[in-house]
Design a protein around this motif. Structure first.
Motif, PDB file in Angstrom:
ATOM      1  N   ASN A 116      82.566  29.616  90.989  1.00 12.73           N
ATOM      2  CA  ASN A 116      81.746  30.361  89.872  1.00 12.73           C
ATOM      3  C   ASN A 116      82.150  31.488  89.480  1.00 12.73           C
ATOM      4  N   GLU A 117      82.267  31.586  88.100  1.00 16.27           N
ATOM      5  CA  GLU A 117      82.654  32.884  87.289  1.00 16.27           C
ATOM      6  C   GLU A 117      84.257  33.334  87.761  1.00 16.27           C
ATOM      7  N   GLY A 118      85.031  32.350  87.982  1.00 14.79           N
ATOM      8  CA  GLY A 118      86.078  32.691  88.250  1.00 14.79           C
ATOM      9  C   GLY A 118      86.524  33.516  89.636  1.00 14.79           C
ATOM     10  N   SER A 119      85.298  33.570  90.441  1.00 12.43           N
ATOM     11  CA  SER A 119      85.509  34.431  91.621  1.00 12.43           C
ATOM     12  C   SER A 119      86.367  33.831  92.724  1.00 12.43           C
ATOM     13  N   GLY A 120      86.603  32.734  92.571  1.00 14.80           N
ATOM     14  CA  GLY A 120      87.142  31.860  93.958  1.00 14.80           C
ATOM     15  C   GLY A 120      86.219  31.409  94.754  1.00 14.80           C
ATOM     16  N   TYR A 121      84.870  31.509  94.536  1.00 13.55           N
ATOM     17  CA  TYR A 121      83.912  30.934  95.539  1.00 13.55           C
ATOM     18  C   TYR A 121      82.948  30.126  94.486  1.00 13.55           C
ATOM     19  N   GLY A 122      82.462  28.965  95.357  1.00 12.57           N
ATOM     20  CA  GLY A 122      81.713  28.139  94.601  1.00 12.57           C
ATOM     21  C   GLY A 122      80.754  27.569  95.660  1.00 12.57           C
ATOM     22  N   PHE A 123      80.095  26.612  95.150  1.00 14.58           N
ATOM     23  CA  PHE A 123      78.938  26.024  96.194  1.00 14.58           C
ATOM     24  C   PHE A 123      79.039  24.359  96.499  1.00 14.58           C
ATOM     25  N   ARG A 124      78.949  24.090  97.646  1.00 17.31           N
ATOM     26  CA  ARG A 124      78.796  22.732  98.132  1.00 17.31           C
ATOM     27  C   ARG A 124      77.605  22.284  98.441  1.00 17.31           C
ATOM     28  N   THR A 125      77.034  21.130  98.085  1.00 17.60           N
ATOM     29  CA  THR A 125      75.852  20.556  98.349  1.00 17.60           C
ATOM     30  C   THR A 125      75.663  20.253  99.656  1.00 17.60           C
ATOM     31  N   GLU A 126      74.571  20.930 100.384  1.00 21.76           N
ATOM     32  CA  GLU A 126      74.174  20.914 101.772  1.00 21.76           C
ATOM     33  C   GLU A 126      72.882  19.699 101.796  1.00 21.76           C
ATOM     34  N   ARG A 127      72.011  19.981 101.039  1.00 28.30           N
ATOM     35  CA  ARG A 127      70.888  19.014 101.092  1.00 28.30           C
ATOM     36  C   ARG A 127      70.476  18.742  99.612  1.00 28.30           C
ATOM     37  N   TYR A 128      70.272  17.446  99.487  1.00 31.13           N
ATOM     38  CA  TYR A 128      69.660  17.074  98.545  1.00 31.13           C
ATOM     39  C   TYR A 128      68.310  16.365  98.379  1.00 31.13           C
ATOM     40  N   LEU A 129      67.338  16.859  97.397  1.00 35.58           N
ATOM     41  CA  LEU A 129      65.899  16.365  97.585  1.00 35.58           C
ATOM     42  C   LEU A 129      65.589  15.815  96.217  1.00 35.58           C
ATOM     43  N   ALA A 130      65.382  14.232  96.260  1.00 32.83           N
ATOM     44  CA  ALA A 130      64.964  13.598  95.223  1.00 32.83           C
ATOM     45  C   ALA A 130      63.958  14.149  94.411  1.00 32.83           C
ATOM     46  N   PRO A 131      63.678  13.557  93.485  1.00 33.27           N
ATOM     47  CA  PRO A 131      62.394  14.393  92.479  1.00 33.27           C
ATOM     48  C   PRO A 131      61.048  14.017  93.377  1.00 33.27           C
ATOM     49  N   ALA A 132      60.754  12.818  93.864  1.00 34.75           N
ATOM     50  CA  ALA A 132      59.674  12.700  94.430  1.00 34.75           C
ATOM     51  C   ALA A 132      59.580  13.987  95.863  1.00 34.75           C
ATOM     52  N   ALA A 133      60.506  14.190  96.389  1.00 30.62           N
ATOM     53  CA  ALA A 133      60.533  14.963  97.516  1.00 30.62           C
ATOM     54  C   ALA A 133      60.360  16.381  97.115  1.00 30.62           C
ATOM     55  N   THR A 134      60.313  16.656  95.981  1.00 30.24           N
ATOM     56  CA  THR A 134      60.196  18.054  95.434  1.00 30.24           C
ATOM     57  C   THR A 134      58.895  18.332  94.822  1.00 30.24           C
ATOM     58  N   ALA A 135      58.139  17.280  94.515  1.00 27.69           N
ATOM     59  CA  ALA A 135      56.704  17.329  93.879  1.00 27.69           C
ATOM     60  C   ALA A 135      55.760  18.053  94.945  1.00 27.69           C
ATOM     61  N   MET A 136      54.700  18.863  94.462  1.00 29.19           N
ATOM     62  CA  MET A 136      53.926  19.429  95.422  1.00 29.19           C
ATOM     63  C   MET A 136      52.393  19.135  94.506  1.00 29.19           C
ATOM     64  N   PRO A 137      51.443  19.109  95.284  1.00 30.54           N
ATOM     65  CA  PRO A 137      50.261  18.779  94.643  1.00 30.54           C
ATOM     66  C   PRO A 137      49.745  20.013  93.806  1.00 30.54           C
ATOM     67  N   THR A 138      48.959  19.703  92.803  1.00 32.60           N
ATOM     68  CA  THR A 138      48.510  20.957  91.880  1.00 32.60           C
ATOM     69  C   THR A 138      47.008  21.156  91.984  1.00 32.60           C
ATOM     70  N   THR A 139      46.512  22.241  91.607  1.00 38.76           N
ATOM     71  CA  THR A 139      45.061  22.596  91.565  1.00 38.76           C
ATOM     72  C   THR A 139      44.740  22.624  90.072  1.00 38.76           C
ATOM     73  N   CYS A 140      45.542  22.426  89.200  1.00 34.82           N
ATOM     74  CA  CYS A 140      45.509  22.757  87.592  1.00 34.82           C
ATOM     75  C   CYS A 140      44.205  21.882  87.193  1.00 34.82           C
ATOM     76  N   LYS A 141      43.457  22.505  86.682  1.00 34.57           N
ATOM     77  CA  LYS A 141      42.325  21.737  85.697  1.00 34.57           C
ATOM     78  C   LYS A 141      42.414  21.936  84.329  1.00 34.57           C
ATOM     79  N   MET A 142      43.253  21.054  83.690  1.00 29.72           N
ATOM     80  CA  MET A 142      43.705  21.225  82.384  1.00 29.72           C
ATOM     81  C   MET A 142      42.621  21.530  81.530  1.00 29.72           C
ATOM     82  N   GLN A 143      42.495  22.239  80.425  1.00 27.53           N
ATOM     83  CA  GLN A 143      41.808  22.166  79.370  1.00 27.53           C
ATOM     84  C   GLN A 143      42.357  21.780  78.034  1.00 27.53           C
ATOM     85  N   ARG A 144      41.992  20.655  77.448  1.00 25.82           N
ATOM     86  CA  ARG A 144      42.680  20.149  76.455  1.00 25.82           C
ATOM     87  C   ARG A 144      42.300  20.212  75.240  1.00 25.82           C
ATOM     88  N   PRO A 145      42.686  20.360  73.898  1.00 26.35           N
ATOM     89  CA  PRO A 145      42.023  20.689  72.671  1.00 26.35           C
ATOM     90  C   PRO A 145      41.473  19.217  72.338  1.00 26.35           C
TER      91      PRO A 145
END
Length: 433
Positions: free
Chosen positions: A404-433
Motif C-alpha cells: 500500500n502506497e509504496g510502504s512495503g506493507y500490504g494486507f492479506r485476506t483473513e476472513r471473507y464474508l459473502a454478501p448475504a453474511a454482511t446484510a443486517m435488518p433495517t428499521t427503515c420506513k421509507m416514505q416514497r413520492p
C-alpha cells in the motif's frame, strides 16, 4: 468501472442478468457525442485536516467517471452523454456543506456525492428532503460512498439517499467475526472520533462483543475531538495503563495515522482492529509493528485472492495505478467505482436523469463483475456486498502481491464474508413520492 471482460459475449451474459452499464472493448466503444454532460456534484472536505481523504475520493470518482466516458458515456434517448464531475469544498463542516449544496442545486446538478462525514451526510439528507419537496422540478439524488452511520439507512432513511458502503454495524460485524476466534484477546480499548460515526462505532463494538465474546473486558471507551489532536501520546499512555491487548477504532485520515504512529513510537504492541488502517499513510506509520497485528475491513482490497492471482481484480487495481502512479495516490475504493457504474446503468434504465426515475431504477439493482457482486436493497437503499477482513503483512515476506502506497506493507485476506453474511435488518420506513 468494474473490470470489463474482454469478450463481448461474456459481457452480454453478465449484463443480461444484472443491472450494469454496457461494457465494450475500447476498440468497440461508441463515441461520446457533443450533447451536454450529465453532471455530478461532489461535496467533500478538500481543505483542512482531512484534505488528503477528500483528494483520494476525488481521484476515485474521476477514475470511475473516465471509465464510463471511455466506453461512450451514458445512453439517453437523444444520444450518449458524458459524465462530468464538479467538486465543492465543504471544509469537512456541516454549515459549509449546506452552503455548497445550495450552490449545487442552483446550478441544477441532479446528483450529489458525499461520504467522508456522517454528520455532513445526515445534514445533507435532511436538507435534500426539504429541497426536493419544495422544488419538484429541481430534485436531486444523494449517493453516499462512505458515511456509515447506521441511522442513515434505518430511522433516518430517505428515498433520495443511497449508501454504497457497508454501514458501521456491518463493518463491525466483520471485525467481530475475527475477534470471536482470537482467544488471545482478553481486554479491549475502544477509541474513536467524537461525532456521530465514532459514537456509533463504540456502541456497535460494545453491543456485538457482549454477544460474541462476553468474556472480553472493555477496559476503556474514549472519544476524542475529530481532526484536532496532533499528539496521541497521552491517549496511548491511557491505553497502556488500562492493560488492553486489543484496540478497536473507527478512526480515519490523520486521526488514525497519528494514533497508530504514537503507539509505535511508545513501543506498545497491540492488536488494532480498524475500519481504515489500509491507506492514507497508516501502513507506513505502523511499519513492522503492524505485521500480523493490524487489521482492516473493506469491500475489496488489492490482495483479495489471498496470494493466488485473480487476473480481473489485479487488472482493475493496475489500471488505477497506471492512472495515478504516485505512491501517495494509491488509495482505491471499489465501492466508488461500483457507485458510478450503477448510477450510469440506472440512468440508462430510467432513460432520464430525473431523481425519482433514477431512484426507482436503482432500487433492487444488481451489480456483478468478474470479482465482485452487490445489490441495492430497496427497503432502505443500503448496498449489500462482500466484506473482507485483512491483516497487515510485509511485502518482502511473500504471500501478498501488492503493498500500500509504496510502504512495503500490504494486507492479506483473513476472513471473507459473502454478501448475504454482511446484510443486517433495517428499521427503515421509507416514505416514497
Amino acid at each position: 468501472m468494474f473490470y470489463r471482460l474482454r469478450h463481448v459475449a461474456s459481457i452480454a451474459l453478465v449484463c443480461a442478468t444484472v443491472l450494469c452499464a454496457a461494457a465494450l472493448p475500447a476498440s468497440a466503444a461508441p463515441a461520446v457525442t457533443n450533447l451536454p454532460p450529465i453532471r455530478l456534484g461532489m461535496i467533500e472536505g478538500m481543505s483542512g485536516p482531512f484534505a488528503n481523504a477528500g483528494e483520494a475520493v476525488e481521484r476515485n470518482i474521476r477514475f470511475a467517471v473516465e471509465q464510463v466516458n471511455a466506453r461512450g458515456g451514458v445512453r439517453l434517448p437523444d444520444g450518449r452523454h458524458p459524465l462530468a464531475l464538479t467538486v465543492f469544498d465543504s471544509k469537512q463542516g456541516v454549515e459549509d456543506a449546506l452552503l455548497q449544496l445550495r450552490q449545487l442545486t442552483d446550478q441544477k446538478i441532479p446528483f450529489v456525492l458525499e461520504g467522508n462525514s456522517s454528520a455532513v451526510a445526515g445534514a445533507l439528507v435532511e436538507a435534500i428532503n426539504k429541497h426536493n419537496a419544495r422544488t419538484p422540478n429541481n430534485r436531486v439524488l444523494f449517493l453516499n460512498y462512505s458515511a456509515v452511520d447506521p441511522a442513515l439507512t434505518n430511522e433516518k432513511c430517505s428515498f433520495w439517499h443511497f449508501r454504497f458502503d457497508a454501514n458501521a454495524d456491518m463493518r463491525m460485524r466483520a471485525l467481530i467475526e475475527v475477534i470471536k476466534g482470537d482467544r488471545q484477546a482478553k481486554s479491549v480499548y475502544l477509541i474513536g472520533q467524537d461525532y456521530s460515526f465514532g459514537q456509533q462505532v463504540a456502541k456497535a463494538a460494545r453491543r456485538q462483543l457482549e454477544v460474541a465474546r462476553p468474556d472480553i473486558k472493555i477496559v476503556g471507551d474514549e472519544l476524542h475531538p475529530i481532526g484536532k489532536i496532533k499528539d496521541f501520546a497521552p491517549y496511548i499512555a491511557k491505553i497502556r495503563a488500562s492493560g488492553a491487548d486489543t484496540v478497536i477504532t473507527g478512526n480515519w485520515g490523520n486521526d488514525l495515522t497519528l494514533l497508530v504512529k504514537a503507539a509505535k513510537e511508545a513501543g506498545l504492541r497491540l492488536k488494532f482492529y480498524t475500519f481504515y488502517a489500509n491507506s492514507l499513510g497508516a501502513p507506513a506509520a505502523i511499519g513492522d509493528a503492524g505485521v500480523g497485528t493490524v487489521r482492516a475491513v473493506a469491500e475489496w482490497h488489492p490482495n483479495v485472492a489471498d496470494g493466488i492471482s485473480n487476473s480481473a481484480s489485479d487488472a482493475f487495481y493496475r489500471s488505477f495505478r497506471q492512472r495515478y502512479p504516485l505512491p501517495k495516490d494509491d488509495y482505491l475504493f471499489l465501492r466508488m467505482d461500483v457507485m458510478i457504474d450503477m448510477l450510469a446503468a440506472a440512468i440508462e434504465k430510467a432513460q432520464s436523469t430525473d431523481a425519482v426515475a433514477v431512484a426507482r431504477a436503482l432500487e433492487g439493482a444488481r451489480y456483478k463483475s468478474a470479482f465482485h457482486e452487490a445489490s441495492m436493497r430497496a427497503d432502505d437503499h443500503q448496498l449489500i456486498q462482500p466484506l473482507y477482513v485483512a491483516v497487515m503483512q510485509k511485502l518482502a515476506d511473500g504471500g501478498i502481491r501488492f503493498d500500500n502506497e509504496g510502504s512495503g506493507y500490504g494486507f492479506r485476506t483473513e476472513r471473507y464474508l459473502a454478501p448475504a453474511a454482511t446484510a443486517m435488518p433495517t428499521t427503515c420506513k421509507m416514505q416514497r413520492p
